[in-house]
Structures are given as structure tokens and as C-alpha cells.
Design a protein around this motif. Structure first.
Motif, PDB file in Angstrom:
ATOM      1  N   PRO A 159      29.679  38.818  38.916  1.00 42.83           N
ATOM      2  CA  PRO A 159      30.646  38.818  36.862  1.00 42.83           C
ATOM      3  C   PRO A 159      30.079  37.386  36.440  1.00 42.83           C
ATOM      4  CG  PRO A 159      31.929  39.024  39.270  1.00 42.83           C
ATOM      5  CD  PRO A 159      30.615  38.792  39.173  1.00 42.83           C
ATOM      6  N   SER A 160      30.156  38.122  34.946  1.00 40.98           N
ATOM      7  CA  SER A 160      30.071  36.727  33.790  1.00 40.98           C
ATOM      8  C   SER A 160      30.943  35.609  34.187  1.00 40.98           C
ATOM      9  CB  SER A 160      30.521  37.366  32.442  1.00 40.98           C
ATOM     10  OG  SER A 160      29.302  37.784  32.640  1.00 40.98           O
ATOM     11  N   SER A 161      30.137  33.944  33.826  1.00 40.38           N
ATOM     12  CA  SER A 161      30.744  32.832  33.972  1.00 40.38           C
ATOM     13  C   SER A 161      31.077  32.536  32.654  1.00 40.38           C
ATOM     14  CB  SER A 161      29.099  31.558  33.435  1.00 40.38           C
ATOM     15  OG  SER A 161      28.905  31.878  32.825  1.00 40.38           O
TER      16      SER A 161
ATOM     17  N   TYR B 201      33.811  47.621  27.535  1.00 39.97           N
ATOM     18  CA  TYR B 201      33.126  48.734  27.637  1.00 39.97           C
ATOM     19  C   TYR B 201      32.490  48.129  28.774  1.00 39.97           C
ATOM     20  CZ  TYR B 201      32.130  51.484  23.535  1.00 39.97           C
ATOM     21  OH  TYR B 201      32.627  51.844  22.078  1.00 39.97           O
ATOM     22  N   GLY B 202      33.144  48.657  30.101  1.00 34.40           N
ATOM     23  CA  GLY B 202      32.650  48.134  32.227  1.00 34.40           C
ATOM     24  C   GLY B 202      33.305  47.251  31.802  1.00 34.40           C
ATOM     25  N   PRO B 203      34.345  46.800  32.579  1.00 30.69           N
ATOM     26  CA  PRO B 203      35.677  45.239  32.299  1.00 30.69           C
ATOM     27  C   PRO B 203      35.206  45.029  33.847  1.00 30.69           C
ATOM     28  CG  PRO B 203      37.150  47.528  32.421  1.00 30.69           C
ATOM     29  CD  PRO B 203      35.554  47.691  31.930  1.00 30.69           C
ATOM     30  N   GLY B 204      35.327  46.071  34.542  1.00 37.15           N
ATOM     31  CA  GLY B 204      34.658  45.276  36.402  1.00 37.15           C
ATOM     32  C   GLY B 204      36.230  45.277  36.427  1.00 37.15           C
ATOM     33  N   ILE B 205      36.080  43.050  37.318  1.00 35.49           N
ATOM     34  CA  ILE B 205      37.504  43.574  37.813  1.00 35.49           C
ATOM     35  C   ILE B 205      38.003  42.729  36.906  1.00 35.49           C
ATOM     36  CG2 ILE B 205      36.488  43.275  39.844  1.00 35.49           C
ATOM     37  CD1 ILE B 205      35.759  40.539  39.784  1.00 35.49           C
ATOM     38  N   GLY B 206      37.579  42.708  35.990  1.00 37.64           N
ATOM     39  CA  GLY B 206      38.302  41.780  34.228  1.00 37.64           C
ATOM     40  C   GLY B 206      38.175  40.614  34.346  1.00 37.64           C
ATOM     41  N   THR B 207      36.824  39.766  34.250  1.00 41.82           N
ATOM     42  CA  THR B 207      36.633  38.777  33.985  1.00 41.82           C
ATOM     43  C   THR B 207      36.698  38.247  32.465  1.00 41.82           C
ATOM     44  OG1 THR B 207      34.651  39.430  35.708  1.00 41.82           O
ATOM     45  CG2 THR B 207      34.425  36.810  34.155  1.00 41.82           C
ATOM     46  N   PHE B 208      36.824  39.007  31.363  1.00 41.09           N
ATOM     47  CA  PHE B 208      36.695  39.066  30.752  1.00 41.09           C
ATOM     48  C   PHE B 208      38.580  38.779  29.703  1.00 41.09           C
ATOM     49  CE2 PHE B 208      32.228  38.714  29.916  1.00 41.09           C
ATOM     50  CZ  PHE B 208      32.548  38.266  28.099  1.00 41.09           C
ATOM     51  N   CYS B 209      39.141  39.891  30.557  1.00 46.87           N
ATOM     52  CA  CYS B 209      40.320  40.493  30.644  1.00 46.87           C
ATOM     53  C   CYS B 209      41.314  39.906  30.290  1.00 46.87           C
ATOM     54  CB  CYS B 209      40.646  41.654  31.608  1.00 46.87           C
ATOM     55  SG  CYS B 209      40.208  43.184  31.806  1.00 46.87           S
ATOM     56  N   GLN B 210      41.581  38.125  31.200  1.00 46.89           N
ATOM     57  CA  GLN B 210      42.905  37.247  31.103  1.00 46.89           C
ATOM     58  C   GLN B 210      42.851  36.497  29.718  1.00 46.89           C
ATOM     59  OE1 GLN B 210      45.464  37.263  32.739  1.00 46.89           O
ATOM     60  NE2 GLN B 210      46.137  36.471  30.765  1.00 46.89           N
ATOM     61  N   PRO B 211      41.038  36.009  29.392  1.00 50.14           N
ATOM     62  CA  PRO B 211      40.806  34.959  28.288  1.00 50.14           C
ATOM     63  C   PRO B 211      41.060  35.950  26.735  1.00 50.14           C
ATOM     64  CG  PRO B 211      39.221  34.884  30.324  1.00 50.14           C
ATOM     65  CD  PRO B 211      40.036  36.081  30.811  1.00 50.14           C
TER      66      PRO B 211
END
Length: 208
Positions: free
Chosen positions: A45-47, A69-79
């Protein structure tokens, strides 16, 4: 008074719980990569540095719909949710049903909507939710390896979906991602996230 053995058991249970949540996330991400490697693009996942830098240009006060697009496990979601207005919506779209189920279970924010579908159908999806357009669209999809000529299709549909003044935010390991944006975005800002595994290119394509 709590005995030392009870205290040790409590501490161990807390550590196990945290470890389970951590490896649970990584387990879901790894499983998603194994099932759809050309769609996920990375096994890591992204840093937090990449997330912060990628989202920095967003005008949150004027953002009603943010799409990923392509959120994966939500690395960007909460931010993203932390920065959004109370009346805004975060829509995430992913072809991997495991990721969608994971996100729906872990993000209970009323502003969060997770859809199992293709980014190529973004316009139909946002219209079904009652929106005419998106303000910003974020993507970590590996454009150069997407099957069935999906890269150009997604780029074109994204350009149609974004409002004037909005932007297409793209982070990729390959600089070639910019080639897919050029036909539809006249102004593209470039960046680079060194503190990421692997280091990645950042692009912000602005809709005139």
C-alpha cells in the motif's frame, strides 16, 4: 487489585488484537494482489507521505464528490474523509469484491460509498448516485498494464466525469501513465514520491 498474571494476559490480548487487525489488512491486500495483479499494480500500500503529497492540491471546501479508483484496503480513504466537508461524498470503485466487502465493513462513515464495478463505468455510477459530475478523481490503477485497452477508455471517461476546475489525481510507478492523460488534460502537474515502496510518479491533470 489486579494480579500480575491478569495484567500480562490483558496486555497480550491487546497486542494480539492489534496484530490481527494489522495482518488482516495486509492479508486482504495480498489476496487482492494475487487474484488481480494487473489491476492492483502493487503488493505494498502507498505510504503516508505519498497520500499527503497526492492530496495536497485538492480544494476541499469546494469538493462535493471525490472518487477513487482501486482503493484497495483504503489507504487513502480515511485521509480523504478527514479532509472532506460534512456534506461531501467519497465514492470508491473497485473490481475486486474482496476489497469492497472489506471497505464496507471497516468504513462506517455515512459519507462513504463503495461500489463493486469498473472505473470505465464511472459516469454511469456517479449518475446513479445522483451526481452530475465528480470534483476530483484519484487513481492508482496501473494504466500501462490494464487489459482490453482499458487505460485509454478510463482516461476518457474520467475526463468526461470531472467538472471544470477539477482534477484527475494519478500515482504510478511508471511515468507512462501521463501518456494516457495527455489527450484529455491540457494542464498536467508532475511530482514524485521518493518515500514510497516503490517510489512513484504523481500527476495532477486539471480539467479546464
Amino acid at each position: 487489585m489486579i494480579s500480575s498474571s491478569v495484567a500480562k494476559t490483558t496486555v497480550l490480548n491487546r497486542i494480539k488484537s492489534r496484530a490481527s487487525r494489522f495482518f488482516g489488512q495486509w492479508g486482504v491486500f495480498f489476496k487482492g494482489f494475487i487474484k488481480h495483479p494487473v489491476m492492483v499494480g502493487s503488493i505494498i500500500p502507498s505510504s503516508s507521505f505519498t497520500v499527503k503529497k497526492m492530496l495536497a492540491p485538492v480544494d476541499w471546501d469546494n469538493t462535493k464528490l471525490f472518487v477513487e479508483y482501486g482503493p484497495g484496503i483504503g489507504t487513502f480513504c480515511q485521509p480523504i474523509l478527514d479532509r472532506m466537508r460534512p456534506d461531501a461524498t467519497l465514492l470508491v470503485i473497485d473490481l475486486n469484491e474482496d476489497f469492497i466487502k472489506y471497505l464496507q465493513y471497516n468504513f462506517r462513515d455515512s459519507r462513504f460509498v463503495a461500489v463493486h464495478g469498473s472505473a470505465a463505468d464511472v459516469n454511469a455510477i456517479i449518475n446513479n448516485l445522483g451526481f452530475a459530475h465528480a470534483d476530483y478523481i484519484l487513481s492508482g490503477l496501473p494504466f500501462s498494464t490494464l487489459p482490453n485497452n482499458l487505460g485509454p477508455v478510463i482516461a476518457e471517461e474520467t475526463a468526461k466525469a470531472i467538472r471544470p476546475g477539477g482534477a484527475f489525481l494519478v500515482y504510478q510507478f511508471r511515468a507512462r501513465a501521463r501518456d494516457f492523460m495527455i489527450p484529455y488534460f491540457r494542464k498536467i502537474d508532475n511530482g514524485y514520491a521518493l518515500w514510497n515502496v516503490l517510489p512513484c510518479h504523481l500527476f495532477w491533470g486539471w480539467k479546464e
